[in-house]
Design a protein around this motif. Structure first.
Motif, PDB file in Angstrom:
ATOM      1  N   SER A   1       0.822  -1.213   0.000  1.00 40.20           N
ATOM      2  CA  SER A   1       0.000   0.000   0.000  1.00 40.20           C
ATOM      3  C   SER A   1       0.849   1.253   0.000  1.00 40.20           C
ATOM      4  CB  SER A   1      -0.926   0.006   1.208  1.00 40.20           C
ATOM      5  OG  SER A   1      -1.801  -1.085   1.152  1.00 40.20           O
TER       6      SER A   1
ATOM      7  N   CYS B   1       3.538   1.750  -1.677  1.00 33.33           N
ATOM      8  CA  CYS B   1       4.144   2.005  -2.989  1.00 33.33           C
ATOM      9  C   CYS B   1       3.345   3.007  -3.813  1.00 33.33           C
ATOM     10  CB  CYS B   1       4.273   0.705  -3.780  1.00 33.33           C
ATOM     11  SG  CYS B   1       5.463  -0.431  -3.080  1.00 33.33           S
ATOM     12  N   LEU B   2       2.052   3.082  -3.566  1.00 31.44           N
ATOM     13  CA  LEU B   2       1.215   4.018  -4.311  1.00 31.44           C
ATOM     14  C   LEU B   2       1.355   5.407  -3.717  1.00 31.44           C
ATOM     15  CD1 LEU B   2      -1.953   1.767  -4.518  1.00 31.44           C
ATOM     16  CD2 LEU B   2      -0.129   1.983  -6.202  1.00 31.44           C
ATOM     17  N   GLU B   3       1.479   6.416  -4.582  1.00 30.63           N
ATOM     18  CA  GLU B   3       1.752   7.778  -4.092  1.00 30.63           C
ATOM     19  C   GLU B   3       0.612   8.348  -3.263  1.00 30.63           C
ATOM     20  OE1 GLU B   3       3.037  10.495  -7.046  1.00 30.63           O
ATOM     21  OE2 GLU B   3       4.521   9.134  -7.867  1.00 30.63           O
TER      22      GLU B   3
ATOM     23  N   LYS C   1      -3.182   4.472   3.908  1.00 26.50           N
ATOM     24  CA  LYS C   1      -2.835   3.099   3.540  1.00 26.50           C
ATOM     25  C   LYS C   1      -3.447   2.072   4.482  1.00 26.50           C
ATOM     26  CE  LYS C   1       1.574   2.284   5.813  1.00 26.50           C
ATOM     27  NZ  LYS C   1       2.959   1.950   5.616  1.00 26.50           N
TER      28      LYS C   1
ATOM     29  N   ALA D   1      -6.803  -0.781  -4.079  1.00 27.70           N
ATOM     30  CA  ALA D   1      -5.958  -0.083  -5.049  1.00 27.70           C
ATOM     31  C   ALA D   1      -4.639  -0.817  -5.274  1.00 27.70           C
ATOM     32  CB  ALA D   1      -5.695   1.349  -4.572  1.00 27.70           C
ATOM     33  N   THR D   2      -4.068  -1.365  -4.207  1.00 29.11           N
ATOM     34  CA  THR D   2      -2.818  -2.118  -4.344  1.00 29.11           C
ATOM     35  C   THR D   2      -3.036  -3.384  -5.161  1.00 29.11           C
ATOM     36  OG1 THR D   2      -2.170  -1.296  -2.176  1.00 29.11           O
ATOM     37  CG2 THR D   2      -0.933  -3.150  -3.062  1.00 29.11           C
TER      38      THR D   2
ATOM     39  N   HIS E   1      -3.473  -2.483  -8.801  1.00 32.56           N
ATOM     40  CA  HIS E   1      -2.191  -2.074  -9.381  1.00 32.56           C
ATOM     41  C   HIS E   1      -1.342  -3.291  -9.768  1.00 32.56           C
ATOM     42  CE1 HIS E   1       1.507   0.177  -9.987  1.00 32.56           C
ATOM     43  NE2 HIS E   1       2.103  -0.582  -9.067  1.00 32.56           N
TER      44      HIS E   1
END
Length: 158
Positions: free
Chosen positions: A66, A68-70, A77, A85-86, A89
């Motif tokens: 989690s 890793c996503l900006e 997160k 979302a993770t 992705h």
């Protein structure tokens, strides 16, 4: 993943919406197909979510968390949306690598709804929203179960 676990626990509710039951058949046929498939590990913890894709021998191909996503740095997160979302992705990364068939292994002491949403969002990312073919062959919940510990020693008689 050196050997196969001796007991498979399937999460049936996710794939029943398509009308196909992939869980029939013997365990021997499933173990032979697992050797050829890639494995998706979804590890949900209290503070973070890790999604990793490995081959059948355990070599990592793609992975993300989690953080890793900006847009998911810090507090966001921890939410359920971060897990979705993770997973989406990593599903898109798997589609870009050309990976087609998967075994899902979900681990975490969370509610089943959160696990189900992560699996569905991973499938959404892997198929890019087209429901033409389901990439998931079967699903296993690898969360440990409590068993009340070891037996206590006998009480001493005097």
């Amino acid at each position: 993943m050196v050997g196969l676990p001796h007991r498979w626990i399937f999460v049936r509710g996710v794939l029943k919406e398509e009308g196909r039951d992939r869980f029939r058949g013997s365990q021997f046929s499933q173990s032979s197909t697992e050797e050829k498939l890639d494995i998706v590990h979804i590890n949900m913890m209290k503070n973070n979510t890790f999604v990793t894709i490995t081959d059948s021998k355990g070599n990592k191909k793609v992975g993300a968390s989690s953080g890793c996503l900006e847009e998911m740095k810090g507090g966001p997160k921890l939410s359920r949306y971060a897990a979705e979302a993770t997973a989406e992705h990593v599903g898109r990364l798997a589609h870009n690598l050309g990976l087609r068939s998967f075994v899902m292994r979900v681990n975490g002491f969370t509610h089943f709804k959160k696990k189900k949403q992560a699996i569905l969002s991973w499938r959404e990312g892997c198929t890019h929203g087209r429901g033409d073919r389901n990439p998931i062959q079967f699903i296993e919940d690898t969360t440990r179960q409590a068993h009340n510990g070891c037996r206590l020693p006998k009480k001493r008689r005097i």
